[in-house]
Design an enzyme around this catalytic site. Structure first.
Site, PDB file in Angstrom:
ATOM      1  N   ASP A 158     -90.900  27.931 -32.532  1.00 17.46           N
ATOM      2  CA  ASP A 158     -89.702  27.721 -31.663  1.00 17.46           C
ATOM      3  C   ASP A 158     -89.391  26.542 -30.895  1.00 17.46           C
ATOM      4  OD1 ASP A 158     -87.758  29.493 -32.700  1.00 17.46           O
ATOM      5  OD2 ASP A 158     -87.762  30.698 -30.867  1.00 17.46           O
ATOM      6  N   CYS A 186     -81.552  39.754 -52.490  1.00 21.68           N
ATOM      7  CA  CYS A 186     -80.207  40.317 -51.930  1.00 21.68           C
ATOM      8  C   CYS A 186     -79.381  41.010 -53.019  1.00 21.68           C
ATOM      9  CB  CYS A 186     -79.527  39.292 -51.214  1.00 21.68           C
ATOM     10  SG  CYS A 186     -80.133  38.868 -49.314  1.00 21.68           S
ATOM     11  N   CYS A 199     -75.928  43.267 -52.721  1.00 20.18           N
ATOM     12  CA  CYS A 199     -75.915  43.969 -51.348  1.00 20.18           C
ATOM     13  C   CYS A 199     -74.989  43.071 -50.313  1.00 20.18           C
ATOM     14  CB  CYS A 199     -77.225  44.377 -50.850  1.00 20.18           C
ATOM     15  SG  CYS A 199     -77.409  44.920 -49.119  1.00 20.18           S
ATOM     16  N   CYS A 202     -75.223  43.685 -44.288  1.00 17.55           N
ATOM     17  CA  CYS A 202     -75.211  42.991 -43.297  1.00 17.55           C
ATOM     18  C   CYS A 202     -74.060  42.506 -42.704  1.00 17.55           C
ATOM     19  CB  CYS A 202     -76.395  41.686 -43.118  1.00 17.55           C
ATOM     20  SG  CYS A 202     -76.427  40.977 -44.711  1.00 17.55           S
ATOM     21  N   CYS A 260     -71.692  43.544 -39.526  1.00 19.34           N
ATOM     22  CA  CYS A 260     -71.453  42.624 -38.449  1.00 19.34           C
ATOM     23  C   CYS A 260     -70.308  42.799 -37.414  1.00 19.34           C
ATOM     24  CB  CYS A 260     -71.860  41.170 -38.786  1.00 19.34           C
ATOM     25  SG  CYS A 260     -71.401  39.872 -37.357  1.00 19.34           S
ATOM     26  N   CYS A 266     -71.590  35.115 -33.299  1.00 16.94           N
ATOM     27  CA  CYS A 266     -72.683  35.929 -33.228  1.00 16.94           C
ATOM     28  C   CYS A 266     -73.071  36.681 -31.783  1.00 16.94           C
ATOM     29  CB  CYS A 266     -73.994  35.276 -33.890  1.00 16.94           C
ATOM     30  SG  CYS A 266     -75.292  36.108 -33.855  1.00 16.94           S
ATOM     31  N   CYS A 275     -79.083  40.702 -30.613  1.00 12.63           N
ATOM     32  CA  CYS A 275     -78.227  41.765 -31.595  1.00 12.63           C
ATOM     33  C   CYS A 275     -79.231  41.746 -32.696  1.00 12.63           C
ATOM     34  CB  CYS A 275     -77.034  41.369 -31.939  1.00 12.63           C
ATOM     35  SG  CYS A 275     -76.149  42.162 -33.483  1.00 12.63           S
ATOM     36  N   CYS A 286     -77.615  43.480 -38.030  1.00 14.64           N
ATOM     37  CA  CYS A 286     -77.749  43.095 -39.229  1.00 14.64           C
ATOM     38  C   CYS A 286     -79.190  43.119 -39.973  1.00 14.64           C
ATOM     39  CB  CYS A 286     -77.171  41.377 -39.755  1.00 14.64           C
ATOM     40  SG  CYS A 286     -78.140  40.114 -38.651  1.00 14.64           S
TER      41      CYS A 286
HETATM   42  S1  SF4 Z   1     -78.300  43.526 -45.929  1.00 12.16           S
HETATM   43 FE1  SF4 Z   1     -77.939  41.551 -45.998  1.00 12.16          FE
HETATM   44  S2  SF4 Z   1     -79.992  40.353 -46.228  1.00 12.16           S
HETATM   45 FE2  SF4 Z   1     -80.294  42.611 -46.229  1.00 12.16          FE
HETATM   46  S3  SF4 Z   1     -80.654  42.816 -48.553  1.00 12.16           S
HETATM   47 FE3  SF4 Z   1     -78.350  43.211 -47.983  1.00 12.16          FE
HETATM   48  S4  SF4 Z   1     -77.368  41.185 -48.235  1.00 12.16           S
HETATM   49 FE4  SF4 Z   1     -79.741  40.838 -48.104  1.00 12.16          FE
HETATM   50  S1  SF4 Z   2     -77.195  39.267 -34.833  1.00 13.20           S
HETATM   51 FE1  SF4 Z   2     -75.504  40.727 -34.778  1.00 13.20          FE
HETATM   52  S2  SF4 Z   2     -73.634  39.489 -34.394  1.00 13.20           S
HETATM   53 FE2  SF4 Z   2     -75.052  38.052 -35.126  1.00 13.20          FE
HETATM   54  S3  SF4 Z   2     -74.682  38.001 -37.321  1.00 13.20           S
HETATM   55 FE3  SF4 Z   2     -76.169  39.910 -37.099  1.00 13.20          FE
HETATM   56  S4  SF4 Z   2     -74.826  41.462 -36.765  1.00 13.20           S
HETATM   57 FE4  SF4 Z   2     -73.792  39.722 -36.350  1.00 13.20          FE
END
Ligand code: SF4
Ligand code: SF4
Length: 308
Positions: free
Chosen positions: A133, A187, A190, A193, A197, A212, A239, A242
């Site tokens: 990083d 993925c 699905c 995520c 969010c 975000c 956060c 996701c």
């Molecule tokens: S939650 Fe998001 S990243 Fe995870 S499998 Fe589902 S679509 Fe893919």
């Molecule tokens: S970290 Fe939190 S705010 Fe950022 S994209 Fe994922 S769920 Fe959304």
């Protein structure tokens, strides 16, 4: 030493050092990522992360970071905690990656040991650099190329065996090795995520940093817009939503190392301790943890959003 054998030895030693997986890719221009990065920047989806605009060429080509670079060794290191470790009820939520010791230090130490071992095997230390990083390196793209996982719709790397709660690091070096290849994207249909969010920051495989919570609570140096304050769902630093909803994280296994065991600010700080936190205490807890990306003023303003 034969490059197949050396590549094998690098992977075994990496695992002995505590990395969960080690993969190797050829150091070359990131053809596929270049137009995506360009569009993301042009659309301003990096928010005020000015540094993302800098070193555009270096970000896409490791040979511009290490002269004569031939290989990128990518590693992942699990930080998923035991489920018995939880923040006290009502405490402002801290992203899991910042629960334990500062990962930059931990991973760098292990990567330097791996780098030294390579030097011992080949008789001299090849030119190279270690990154965690710390420079314009597209770590997820390199880990994907090295077959350590695929980049999910939430834009994090997912390992089919381990989920996505891990740190990524690299050694870029002037030494030819045997290269791995990417794996499939699992993925499918699905969208968990994206649906979960709270700020609508995600579209498939794209993140708008401006929305975000991780960006708003860490990267954005000024206070966030009050409108976002209502959507934080208790998150004061980063956060994990996701990742938490991603079905692949049912494969996440708690790490066994001491380094990322939760520190006191996670286990002992309830809502009252956070509400009464002062600059001196915050500086103390920043010294060890990975919460070192924010200054006190920013943390204070995040906490204010939670406790208002
Ligand atoms: S939650 Fe998001 S990243 Fe995870 S499998 Fe589902 S679509 Fe893919
Ligand atoms: S970290 Fe939190 S705010 Fe950022 S994209 Fe994922 S769920 Fe959304």
């Amino acid at each position: 030493m034969d490059k197949d054998l050396l590549s094998q030895k690098i992977k075994i030693t990496g695992q002995q050092l505590g990395f969960d997986m080690v993969g190797i890719s050829k150091a070359e221009f990131l053809e596929e990522e270049a137009p995506r990065l360009e569009a993301w920047l042009e659309n301003g989806q990096h928010g005020k992360m000015q540094y993302m605009e800098n070193h555009f060429d270096k970000r896409l080509d490791p040979r511009k970071l290490v002269d004569g670079a031939k290989s990128v060794i990518s590693v992942i290191h699990n930080y998923f905690p035991e489920t018995s470790y939880q923040q006290p009820e009502g405490a402002p939520k801290i992203s899991t990656y910042a629960w334990g010791e500062d990962y930059h230090k931990v991973l760098k130490q292990k990567l330097y040991r791996l780098y030294e071992m390579i030097g011992e095997e080949v008789g001299e230390l090849p030119a190279g650099r270690v990154f965690v990083d710390s420079a314009p390196v597209m770590d997820k793209a390199w880990a994907r190329k090295a077959g350590l996982g695929w980049i999910g719709k939430h834009t994090n790397l997912i390992s089919p065996q381990r989920g996505s709660f891990f740190f990524i690091g690299e050694i870029i070096l002037d030494l030819e090795l045997t290269y791995d290849g990417p794996i499939k994207d699992y993925c499918g249909t699905c969208t968990r995520c994206i649906d979960a969010c709270p700020t609508d920051a995600l579209t498939p495989y794209q993140i708008d940093s401006n929305k975000c919570i991780s960006y708003l609570t860490i990267e954005l140096k000024s206070s966030m817009d009050k409108a976002f304050g209502d959507q934080l769902e208790g998150w004061a630093y980063g956060c994990d939503i996701c990742q938490e909803v991603c079905p692949w994280n049912k494969f996440a296994k708690p790490h066994s190392g001491e380094e990322f065991k939760p520190l006191d600010h996670i286990l002992d700080f309830g809502p009252r301790e956070w509400e009464e936190l002062d600059e001196r205490q915050f500086k103390k807890l920043k010294r060890r943890s990975a919460m070192n990306r924010v200054k006190w003023e920013k943390m204070k303003s995040n906490l204010k959003m939670i406790f208002r």
